[in-house]
Design a protein around this motif. Sequence first.
Motif, short mmCIF file in Angstrom:
data_model
loop_
_atom_site.label_atom_id
_atom_site.label_comp_id
_atom_site.label_asym_id
_atom_site.label_seq_id
_atom_site.Cartn_x
_atom_site.Cartn_y
_atom_site.Cartn_z
N VAL A 1 0.92 -1.28 -0.02
CA VAL A 1 -0.13 0.01 -0.23
C VAL A 1 0.66 1.25 0.10
O VAL A 1 1.87 1.50 0.80
N ALA A 2 0.74 2.13 -1.07
CA ALA A 2 1.89 3.09 -1.09
C ALA A 2 1.30 4.50 -1.67
O ALA A 2 0.34 4.70 -2.30
N THR A 3 2.19 5.55 -1.24
CA THR A 3 1.73 6.82 -1.80
C THR A 3 2.89 6.93 -2.92
O THR A 3 3.44 6.07 -3.31
N GLN A 4 2.78 8.23 -3.52
CA GLN A 4 3.94 8.47 -4.61
C GLN A 4 5.27 8.07 -4.54
O GLN A 4 5.99 7.95 -5.29
N ALA A 5 5.68 7.94 -2.91
CA ALA A 5 6.78 7.63 -2.77
C ALA A 5 7.45 6.29 -3.40
O ALA A 5 8.46 6.09 -3.79
N ALA A 6 6.43 5.51 -3.94
CA ALA A 6 6.62 4.12 -4.26
C ALA A 6 6.28 4.11 -5.70
O ALA A 6 6.27 3.28 -6.71
N ALA A 7 5.72 5.27 -6.44
CA ALA A 7 4.99 5.07 -7.69
C ALA A 7 5.96 5.62 -8.84
O ALA A 7 5.46 5.55 -9.92
N LYS A 8 7.30 5.76 -8.46
CA LYS A 8 8.24 6.10 -9.66
C LYS A 8 9.40 5.50 -9.73
O LYS A 8 9.94 5.42 -8.35
N GLY A 9 9.95 5.12 -10.35
CA GLY A 9 11.46 4.58 -10.51
C GLY A 9 11.69 3.33 -9.93
O GLY A 9 12.76 2.80 -10.24
N HIS A 10 10.73 2.68 -9.14
CA HIS A 10 11.15 1.11 -8.60
C HIS A 10 10.71 0.20 -9.64
O HIS A 10 9.96 0.16 -10.33
N ASN A 11 11.50 -0.79 -9.40
CA ASN A 11 11.30 -1.97 -10.14
C ASN A 11 11.13 -3.47 -9.59
O ASN A 11 12.09 -3.92 -9.06
N PHE A 12 10.07 -3.66 -9.42
CA PHE A 12 9.60 -4.84 -8.77
C PHE A 12 9.14 -6.16 -9.53
O PHE A 12 7.93 -5.88 -10.34
N PRO A 13 9.91 -7.08 -9.90
CA PRO A 13 9.89 -7.98 -10.87
C PRO A 13 8.58 -8.99 -10.93
O PRO A 13 7.94 -8.99 -11.73
N ASN A 14 7.85 -9.06 -9.66
CA ASN A 14 6.70 -9.98 -9.47
C ASN A 14 5.57 -9.18 -9.54
O ASN A 14 4.47 -9.51 -9.27
N LEU A 15 5.59 -7.72 -9.49
CA LEU A 15 4.37 -6.91 -9.26
C LEU A 15 3.46 -6.79 -10.41
O LEU A 15 4.32 -6.35 -11.43
N THR A 16 2.34 -7.43 -10.67
CA THR A 16 1.68 -7.47 -12.04
C THR A 16 0.21 -6.71 -11.59
O THR A 16 -0.36 -6.46 -12.87
N LEU A 17 0.07 -6.28 -10.53
CA LEU A 17 -1.33 -5.36 -10.26
C LEU A 17 -1.00 -4.29 -9.94
O LEU A 17 -0.54 -4.34 -8.58
N VAL A 18 -1.66 -3.18 -10.11
CA VAL A 18 -1.61 -1.80 -9.62
C VAL A 18 -3.22 -1.52 -9.53
O VAL A 18 -3.84 -1.40 -10.44
N GLY A 19 -3.60 -0.98 -8.24
CA GLY A 19 -4.92 -0.58 -8.04
C GLY A 19 -4.91 0.79 -7.55
O GLY A 19 -4.13 1.07 -6.43
N VAL A 20 -5.30 1.77 -8.38
CA VAL A 20 -5.50 3.19 -7.70
C VAL A 20 -6.75 3.28 -6.94
O VAL A 20 -7.81 3.23 -7.55
N VAL A 21 -6.71 3.51 -5.63
CA VAL A 21 -7.71 3.76 -4.83
C VAL A 21 -8.78 4.71 -5.24
O VAL A 21 -9.89 4.76 -5.38
N ASP A 22 -8.06 6.04 -5.36
CA ASP A 22 -8.98 7.26 -5.54
C ASP A 22 -8.13 7.98 -6.80
O ASP A 22 -7.25 8.85 -6.70
N ALA A 23 -8.31 7.35 -8.10
CA ALA A 23 -7.90 8.11 -9.14
C ALA A 23 -8.26 9.96 -9.60
O ALA A 23 -7.42 10.42 -10.01
N ASP A 24 -9.42 10.15 -8.83
CA ASP A 24 -9.82 11.29 -8.77
C ASP A 24 -9.15 12.36 -8.00
O ASP A 24 -9.41 13.66 -7.98
N LEU A 25 -8.27 11.96 -6.91
CA LEU A 25 -8.00 12.85 -6.01
C LEU A 25 -7.02 13.99 -6.22
O LEU A 25 -7.45 15.07 -5.94
#
Length: 719
Positions: free
Chosen positions: A530-554
């Motif tokens: 569960v992440a804020t923008q601190a994890a939303a850029k630059g990181h490379n997680f090989p087994n991460l296949t699903l991203v759910g944006v909880v509040d896209a309108d924020l």
Amino acid sequence: MSRIASVLLPMPLPEAFDYAEPDGLDLSIGDHVAVPLGPRVIRGVVVALRDGTGGNRPLKAIQGRLDDPPLPPGVLAFIAWAARYSVDLPGWPLAMALRGLRHPPPKPDKVLVLTGTQPARMTPARLKVLAAAEGVKLSSAALASAAGVSAGVVKGLVDEGVLAVDYVEPERGLPRPDLSLPPRDLNPGQAACVAVMKEMLDAGGFQAALLDGVTGSGKTEVYLEAVAAALEDPKAQILVLLPEIALTQAVLARFEQRFGALPAEWHSGVSPPRRRQVWEAVASGDARIVVGARSALFLPFRKLRLIVVDEEHDSSFKQEEGFIYHARDLAVARAKIEGASVLLASATPSLESLFNAQAGRYRWLRLSARHGAAQLPDIDLIDMRQTPPEPGRWLSPPLIKAMAVTLQRGEQAMLFLNRRGYAPLVLCKACGEKMKSPDTDSWLVEHRYTGRLVCHLTGFSMKKPEACPHCGAKDSLVSIGPGVERVEEEARHIFPDARIAVFSSDTVMDAEAARTLVASMAAGEIDILVATQAAAKGHNFPNLTLVGVVDADLSLRGGDLRAGERTFQLLAQAAGRAGRHEKPGRALLQTYSPEHAVMQALKAQDRDAFVEAEMAMRQDAGLPPYGRLAAVIASGPDAAALDAYVDALAAVIPNAEGVEVFGPADAPLALVRGRRRKRFLVRAERNVDLQGFMAAWRARAKVPNSVRVVIDIDPYSFL
């Protein structure tokens, strides 16, 4: 007196002060000097020297030259330019440039050495210590560890005079990059971008390029090879700017793999003595590569050949307090002053950088596909009006189902919400009172981990009360809206067996914590992040296949003129964490406005269409990059005095073509730390000298002592 030295002081003063140069001191421009200022003696930097013969006024004398490396001419020119550009006092950027010298150098290391005296009583443990201490200098703890004995054994030998305390200076040198190490294999697109960068570096002088590549396209490999090309000059220095400390560790690891040595770090997480070491290494030329935050722009590089601004679109590059500046813009200016190249890199470039690339001011380097077998993730919208979550919940049924399938396959999911804490608002259900920070209009955010209410604007913190402070009703305070802590709580309830972690500035407070969490995620030790923008850029997680944006309108809410651009950038970056290796990825965006142009562009992954529409809107409104903006923020504790000042300022607006001034108006956050706030917004055509207009306007109205005035060129915050 022989010469007059103009000395700039790292203080809020409008100009350099003149001092007499004592006979025999023989100063040079850039020297650090000690000068009297009232009853104090402070550090300053010589910025000009002239003949003092025939002077008709007595001047105080410089007390002496300080033993620190002088500031190079390029740094002094950059300081002067930054002050003019920001319409601010030159002492502020000088203070930034001298920040590393505010800290004392590292203390000598305390070590133990053999004296030649034999102990009165020899034991097997003492024999081990003597053997371990032969020919080396170790601390007490290190010696005990090397000998495999207790600290008491070592202390006994010190007390007997067998071991003596000595002091050695810590190693100040930095490891040199190894250019003989082979690079990673590049695909044709990456190789073409590297070839252009090498061409720019070979040509010399100021050159600028935009590296525009989709998420996972291998932009880091491109700029690593650009760095390698620049380092072929044995005296060249390189600066890499990053928007987040959390990104630093991953980038440092990539540099170490490529060059066999870690670069120097410069950010708030570096210890003060180490910052002093880095400053001195930069000034001496020993630091060949520096990776740092925006303030690294002010380091005293001797021969800066290349500046890389990674994630150049990121709003974190904007400094909002103290000396206000945007690091991306100042990076381009510093490169021009130094005759260096600058590379701006992003998967979602700012409209300003795209505008400059389209106009031919920047070389435009494009990477349109992911590296290797990886493919861009599919992006789908979840209409929260059609499939809402359960009452009191925040995750919709389609997102929960997708998470369940992902976890069943042994893959990882990330829930993205750019809101720290448990809930953004706490109110009383009895009287409706909203919990606010004292003397501030900002709401208090509940942090359930600590049981406290925190103001993210001022830092105020208090224990969550049991009763409403306004009406006294007990157990009446309720949490409104979700933060990452609340989303984590819901995820644990739905998936009790999953391993869940939170990545935000509240849980990852320093570089070491970021390194640990990123390593755990990359190693597959976390199922749901569960992440804020601190994890939303630059990181490379090989087994991460699903991203759910909880509040896209924020980020579409509020009066931010860049809301559409920011939302597209942030959500595209967050979605881009999925499927970065062989396994396909998917992103689900929960939204109450699926028909919004930003959401439709994200779903279609049609950035060009979004950019074209946003550019057309900006052009019609005369907004950046087709026009320029500036803000004036006046604040004071007395509302009447503040109103009188802003009314006086409004009455003396210079008459200039191509300039519109809106205001004064109450700022959206009209009260901060007990100070009332008023704002003006200035819009100007691109050909207008906006800085000259702002400086002339400010000079026309005397500022009362109780009022503070801030000018923000190209504002990013409208609060």
